[in-house]
Each structure stands twice: as C-alpha cells, then as structure tokens.
Design a protein around this motif. Structure first.
Motif, short mmCIF file in Angstrom:
data_model
loop_
_atom_site.label_atom_id
_atom_site.label_comp_id
_atom_site.label_asym_id
_atom_site.label_seq_id
_atom_site.Cartn_x
_atom_site.Cartn_y
_atom_site.Cartn_z
N ILE A 98 -23.79 33.00 27.77
CA ILE A 98 -22.99 32.33 29.02
C ILE A 98 -24.37 33.14 29.69
N CYS A 99 -24.07 34.32 30.14
CA CYS A 99 -25.38 35.36 31.33
C CYS A 99 -26.58 34.66 30.58
N GLY A 100 -26.88 34.45 30.14
CA GLY A 100 -28.63 33.74 29.30
C GLY A 100 -28.03 32.75 30.65
N LEU A 101 -27.60 31.77 30.69
CA LEU A 101 -27.28 30.40 30.69
C LEU A 101 -26.98 30.18 32.33
N LEU A 102 -26.66 31.74 33.25
CA LEU A 102 -26.37 32.11 33.61
C LEU A 102 -27.18 32.77 34.78
N GLY A 103 -28.59 32.60 33.66
CA GLY A 103 -29.17 33.16 34.57
C GLY A 103 -28.96 34.80 34.98
N VAL A 104 -28.10 35.75 34.21
CA VAL A 104 -28.56 36.92 34.47
C VAL A 104 -29.64 38.00 34.52
N ARG A 105 -30.54 38.86 34.98
CA ARG A 105 -31.60 38.89 35.51
C ARG A 105 -32.11 40.11 34.33
N SER A 106 -30.59 40.86 33.98
CA SER A 106 -31.32 42.02 33.67
C SER A 106 -30.77 42.50 32.77
N GLY A 107 -30.58 43.80 31.56
CA GLY A 107 -29.08 44.17 31.11
C GLY A 107 -29.57 44.47 30.34
N ILE A 108 -28.29 45.72 29.94
CA ILE A 108 -27.98 46.81 28.93
C ILE A 108 -27.49 46.47 27.83
N ILE A 109 -27.89 47.10 26.52
CA ILE A 109 -26.58 46.45 25.28
C ILE A 109 -26.04 48.24 24.93
N VAL A 110 -24.59 48.71 25.15
CA VAL A 110 -23.93 49.36 25.36
C VAL A 110 -22.93 49.51 24.08
N VAL A 111 -23.11 50.53 22.87
CA VAL A 111 -23.07 50.74 21.80
C VAL A 111 -21.90 52.26 22.59
N THR A 112 -20.47 51.47 22.26
CA THR A 112 -19.41 51.92 22.61
C THR A 112 -18.87 53.24 21.64
N LYS A 113 -18.03 53.58 21.43
CA LYS A 113 -16.46 53.71 20.50
C LYS A 113 -17.63 54.91 19.77
N ALA A 114 -18.78 55.46 20.29
CA ALA A 114 -19.57 56.45 19.16
C ALA A 114 -18.71 57.75 18.50
N ARG A 337 -27.07 27.53 38.62
CA ARG A 337 -27.02 28.07 37.76
C ARG A 337 -25.57 27.59 36.61
N PHE A 338 -24.79 26.93 35.55
CA PHE A 338 -24.18 26.44 35.23
C PHE A 338 -24.06 26.48 34.00
N LEU A 346 -17.56 26.31 17.53
CA LEU A 346 -18.57 26.36 17.51
C LEU A 346 -18.38 27.58 16.55
N GLU A 347 -18.74 27.34 15.08
CA GLU A 347 -18.64 28.49 14.26
C GLU A 347 -19.50 29.70 14.71
N GLY A 348 -18.40 31.07 14.69
CA GLY A 348 -19.03 31.66 14.77
C GLY A 348 -19.25 32.45 16.90
N ARG A 349 -19.24 30.87 17.75
CA ARG A 349 -19.90 31.15 18.93
C ARG A 349 -18.96 30.83 19.93
N GLY A 350 -17.58 30.45 20.00
CA GLY A 350 -17.42 29.65 21.28
C GLY A 350 -17.80 28.62 21.66
N ALA A 351 -16.70 28.09 22.24
CA ALA A 351 -16.82 26.60 22.61
C ALA A 351 -17.85 26.65 23.90
N THR A 352 -19.13 27.27 24.37
CA THR A 352 -19.88 27.44 25.10
C THR A 352 -21.31 26.40 24.70
N LEU A 353 -21.56 25.71 24.99
CA LEU A 353 -22.82 24.39 24.16
C LEU A 353 -23.95 24.60 25.49
N ALA A 354 -23.76 24.60 26.50
CA ALA A 354 -25.24 24.23 27.37
C ALA A 354 -25.17 25.11 28.61
N GLY A 355 -26.64 24.62 28.78
CA GLY A 355 -25.96 25.19 30.70
C GLY A 355 -27.78 24.85 31.71
N GLY A 356 -27.55 25.17 32.80
CA GLY A 356 -28.31 24.13 33.54
C GLY A 356 -28.72 25.10 34.90
#
Ligand code: GDP
Ligand code: MG
Length: 636
Positions: A98-114, A337-338, A346-356
């Motif tokens: 969803i973030c990719g399809l909506l055009g979110v420009r940057s990000g950080i991967i946060v592994v929490t509960k360390a 974007r939408f 969808l198996e393992g991914r939710g119902a998001t199909l497409a974006g544009g």
C-alpha cells in the motif's frame, strides 16, 4: 513532513509512537479496552536538530486496512514496524504494498521488541533481516536502513530519531504552489470552538479567514476561523503538515472522512478518472478488462468499476491505462495516487490488488485507442499537458481556472504557459474576461467548418444575402456566444467572411435573383412605395401580387435586409416613407417638446391601425420616449 507507521497488528506500532513522542494515539475507550488500534492516531515528534514532524499511527488489523490506506495517503516517511518475535506477517506485506502504491517516498525498517531477542536463540535476528530484505526488494524500502529498537527498554530509539531526522531533511517538500488540497481524516466538534476537521495538507496553502469548500457535497463557502499545527495556533500552513482547521458555520456531523478541504470554488469532485494502473506482482491472476473493485483515494473509499483501455487483461506486475467509474464522486488531484482492493484476500497478503496515478479528472468515455492518447498525456511536459487538455475540451475550451484544477500547475507557471501558448499561436483566447481558451487546431477546424457550411448555404440559397449569425452558431453547435463572436471576428479579420448586419456571408457571394425573382421583388417594392404609410396586410398584398404568403415573407425579409423596407408591428412599410415621417416627427418634437397620440394622428392623418405600430416603432428605435400619454424626443 509526515511520518507514518505501517505493519501487522500487535507488532508494537502504537507503543513505539508513544515511546518516541510521549503521546498515546489509542484514544478511544474501545481501543484502550481491547488494546488494539481501530482508528488513525495522531502525534507529533520533535527531532534532533529542532524540527517537529507529524506522526500518523495506523491500525494493523486486516479489518481496518481502509483506515490505514486513508492515513498512508499523506505519509512522506514510513516506519515499517516488525516485532522481533513474530517477523514478517500478512499486513507487513500488505502495508509495504500500500505504501509503495500510494507513493510514500522513503522509509525505515524498524524491528521492535528487541528486548525479546535474547530468548529467541542465536541467529534469529539474522534470519529475520534476511526475510525483511527479501520482502522489500524492488520496493520503495529497498535501500531503507534497518534499526532494532525496544519501546519497552528504550534501546535504539535515539538512533531511530536520528535516522528519521536525516531522511526528513533529505526529502523535497510537497508542492505548496498548487491547489489547496486537504483530505479530511477526522471531523469533530469542540466545546466553545465549533467544528474542527483534521488531515494532512497534501498540496497548496491555507490561511486563517480564507473560504474553503468540503468536497464532495459541502461547497460552502466555509470560513477558516483558526488553524493548528502540532497543537499550536498558526496563521497559515503549507503542504506537508498535519493540520486542524476550525471552520465557521459547518456542522461536524455533516463532515466525514473522505471529503477534502479545497479553496472555495477552486476544484470540483470527479466521478470518472483516467488513470495509469499497476497490478501488484504478487497477485496470482491477471485483472480482466472489466471489474468492480474498491478504491481508496486520499481519505475516501468507494466502489468503482475498472475499465482497462486497449488491453484484454493486466498481468501481475504490469501497467496499463484504465478508466475508473466511481459509485460516487470524490475530490482528487491530478497525479494523486490510489489503491484498488478486491473482495477476496490473497494468500498471505490481504486484499490489495493494484494501485495507480490519476491522470485526467472527469474525462469523456474512452473508446478503443484511448490508451495511446493517455500515454501521450502521461508522458507530456506541463505545456504539452495543457495543450492535450484543451484539445480534449473541444469547442467549449477551458478557462484558466478550469485548467488550474485539471493540471494542478502553480498559478504563475500556468499563466505564463498560457500567455506563451497564445503568443505562439498554439492556443486561442476566445474570451479574455473569462480567460477562456481553445486549442488552436480545434479553432482552425471550427473555422473550416464554418466556411464549408457557408459555402453549402450559398449554394442552396442563392437569393439569401447571407446566413443569420444565430443560425450559423446553432448549426456549428458552439455552446458559447463569446467563442462564436471570436470565431466570426477572426474570419472577418482574415477577410474570409463578410458581415451584413446580422448576416454572415462569404465574400463575393451576394444575393442573386433570377429574372422571375427580381421581377417579384420589384413589384413588391413598388407596392410598398405606393402604399406609403398605409401598407396592405400580408394576405392583401399576396392577393394583389398573386404570390404565396411564404414567398412574400421571404421577399419582405430581403427588402428589410437591403434597407428598402421597415417592419413595424405586423406591417411592412416602405423605408422612404418611414424616413420622411421620422424627419417630420423629430422636427415637431424639437419645436413642441412633446407629442400626444392625438397630435401624432393629426400630423399623419392615419388611423390607429397604422398609428400605433408606427409610434411603437419609433419608441423601439429610440427616437421617442413614451412618458404617460405623451412622447418626448429621446436624447441620444
Ligand atoms: P500495534 O498493534 O502494532 O499498535 O501494537 P501495540 O503497540 O498495541 O503493541 C502490541 C503489544 O506488544 C502490546 O502488548 C505491547 O505492550 C507490546 N509491545 C510493544 N512494544 C514492545 C516492546 O518493545 N517490547 C515488548 N516486550 N513488548 C512490546
Ligand atoms: Mg496500534
């Protein structure tokens, strides 16, 4: 700048936001009781370096993806939160999509509960990182840094803040010179304040005292009484901030998530959208040419028919052009974007199909070949986009304000592009006051049609001195009078047509009578001349000249257009007789100041049958002005 969370339910997003900001974004009693985020939560974060950014905390549960998408629409920087003990889960994947399809420009991967890692065994974290890198490969998070934190112990939080600050500084600000556009994510009423709406200002600027609309449905105008950013009152705000607006007059229950605040009168909601569509690579089946889906655009969420243009199907990972026909209108900007979601998970991914990406707003229905046309638009630079929009608008053209809404260009840039296009002959200004333009090729085609139409008209109507202006306008189906006026003027200037009062004709194509027609016209003119101020009724004249009434009418029109006859009431007079009478009348009025009907009768010796139409004719011609029972000379 807006930071947003993303990630599976219970992975620690809300706890992380609280640890970073000190604000508990789970504010609903039900959220507190169940320990789960149901709604978007909002906070603000002070970063090393002094900058404050807005924070949107999203729900992670699959049932609330709709709310998540509404929140993610305004996010600049996503924190993909993954619990160290659980690893990549269903909504971890869906939220990355969803973030990719909506055009979110940057990000950080946060592994929490360390803090749980020591109990998870050697090499666990390494495996988790491998999983995560595989997940984000090929996405906007491909190059994203990965940090390990514990909201519980506070470990890693300072490093995370530093990373957020670094990325925030590297991001270009959102465009603040386009149309103001603030999708509403909450509306409530505050005691002593009235209605407050909140959202992320995605484009443009807003200031206190400005008038806004809430689209669709509440055009207002509603006055902005106050603005808050991060809990502080401000006078104005630019794109990229989370904003609370205090609006006058509008009632909170009327406003709902999905509406957008725009400047009053500037944008209109759209029901049909031309879009470029991309199917997620992970979707197992191609998307058929026609389907019904759910679309999340800005904070709105509606059902839509999806029509692929020029392709039978869209394969996973591929792009095509399509038209969305929405079940209800939404406020949207070009380039918005939408995402599209289906009814099945969808198996393992939710119902998001497409974006544009939105290309054109409220376009006409598209036919075969439209994909090529939209490709041109999608790839065009700004001036070429304007040309494309004007071409599509046809004879109606577009005003500068309409082009602003359809292009979302900065007003000064737009004005310059339009002036240049006009000077270079690519656009034609048809109405300077309304600032309406036509594409030059459309205008040229219109000119050609007008000339062809006149040519055909002269061919089949040799006796006519020309085609009536209004008749020509209707035959050309030009909706706007000003556009038609500009067209006629340009043809006159180019000496391609001549004007004769209300008639338009091709040069040299004067009326021609055959000898029979000329004889009929001559006898009619003679009859009128001899009748002077007491002309026969139409039926009487027809009998006398042995002509049909319809033919007589035609000839009378010709005499009027030639200036040989004058129509007054239901009577036609010889123009010479009228001119003589006018001179007499004016002389009388100059001597006597006024004239009564009785005096007029004595002057002419006429009965009321002729007198009244004549008197009214002189009023209409602005020779006389009627004052009660008298007439005076009209000063011109
Ligand atoms: P969300 O659904 O992603 O917003 O998750 P929450 O923030 O509501 O947290 C879910 C559960 O994980 C709660 O019981 C938290 O107390 C727990 N949790 C969150 N962060 C940490 C952490 O850093 N360490 C540990 N041990 N538990 C945490
Ligand atoms: Mg939560």
């Amino acid at each position: 700048m807006i930071v947003g969370t993303a990630g599976h339910v219970d992975h620690g997003k809300t706890t992380l936001v609280r640890a970073l900001t000190g604000i508990d974004t789970d504010r609903l009693p039900e959220e507190k009781r169940r320990g789960i985020t149901l709604e978007l939560g909002f906070a603000h974060l002070s970063l090393p370096g002094g900058r404050t950014v807005g924070v949107v905390d999203v729900p992670g549960h699959e049932r609330f993806v709709k709310a998540m998408a509404a929140g993610a629409g305004g996010v600049d920087l996503a924190l993909l939160v993954v619990a160290a003990d659980e690893g990549v889960s269903v909504q971890t994947r869906e939220h990355v999509d969803i973030c990719g399809l909506l055009g979110v420009r940057s990000g950080i991967i946060v592994v929490t509960k360390a803090d749980l890692l020591p109990g998870l065994g050697e090499g666990w974290l390494e495996l988790l990182e491998t999983d995560l890198r595989a997940l984000v490969s090929g996405t906007f998070l491909e190059e994203a840094p990965l940090v390990t934190v514990s909201a519980k112990s506070g470990a890693g939080l300072e490093e995370l803040k530093k990373l957020i600050a670094k990325q925030a500084d590297a991001l270009a600000p959102r465009p603040s010179d386009g149309p103001a556009f603030l999708p509403v994510d909450r509306a409530f009423s505050l005691k002593g304040f009235g209605t407050v709406v909140t959202g992320t200002l995605l484009s443009g600027q807003l200031a206190v005292e400005e008038d806004v609309a809430l689209l669709p449905g509440l055009e207002g105008p509603w006055r902005i009484r106050g603005i808050q950013v991060h809990g502080q009152a401000v006078k104005k705000v630019a794109a990229g901030e989370r904003v609370a607006l205090n609006l006058a007059s509008v009632e909170a229950p009327q406003v709902s998530r999905g509406m957008a605040v725009t400047r009053a009168g500037e944008l209109r909601p759209a029901r049909v959208l031309d879009v470029e569509l991309q199917l997620l690579p992970s979707v197992p089946e191609p998307l058929p040419r026609r389907s019904t889906q759910l679309v999340s655009i800005a904070t709105a969420h509606v059902e839509t028919q999806v029509r692929l243009l020029d392709v039978e199907q869209l394969r996973p990972g591929e792009k095509c052009f399509a038209q969305l026909r929405l079940s209800e209108p939404v406020a949207a900007l070009p380039r918005q974007r939408f995402i599209l979601r289906g009814s099945q998970k969808l198996e393992g991914r939710g119902a998001t199909l497409a974006g544009g990406t939105v290309l054109a707003l409220d376009p006409p229905r598209r036919k075969r070949g439209a994909g090529e046309k939209l490709k041109v638009f999608a790839e065009a630079d700004e001036p070429a986009k304007l040309q494309w929009l004007l071409h599509e608008a046809g004879y109606r053209g577009l005003t500068e304000a309409e082009l602003f809404a359809k292009s979302a260009m900065a007003p000064q840039k737009l004005a310059r592009a339009l002036e240049n296009g006009g000077a270079q002959g690519r656009f034609v200004w048809v109405d300077k006051e309304a600032r309406r333009l036509l594409d030059a090729t459309v205008f040229a085609a219109l000119s050609q049609r007008a000339l062809a139409l006149l040519d055909a008209f002269h061919g089949s109507n040799p006796e006519a001195a020309g085609l009536g202006r209004e008749e020509l306008r209707q035959r050309l189906a030009i909706p706007l009078e000003k556009t038609f006026g500009r067209l006629v003027q340009s043809l006159v200037d180019a000496k391609k047509v001549e004007l004769d009062h209300e008639l338009v004709r091709l040069p040299g194509r004067r009326r021609s009578f055959d000898s029979k027609g000329a004889d009929e016209k001559g006898r009619l003119a003679a009859l009128l001349e001899s009748a002077a101020l007491q002309p026969p009724l139409l039926a009487e004249a027809a009998t006398q000249l042995r002509l049909g009434e319809a033919r007589l009418q035609e000839l009378l029109k010709v005499l009027v257009s030639e200036g040989a006859a004058v129509k007054a009431g239901d009577l036609w007079f010889h123009a010479g007789a009228i001119a003589a009478l006018k001179a007499k009348l004016v002389a009388f009025l100059e001597a006597n100041k006024e004239i009564t009907t009785q005096q007029f009768k004595e002057m002419t010796g006429l009965t009321r049958k002729y007198l009244i139409p004549l008197a009214e004719y002189f009023d209409r011609e602005k020779v006389t002005l009627r004052v009660g029972e008298k007439r005076i000379l009209r000063k011109s």
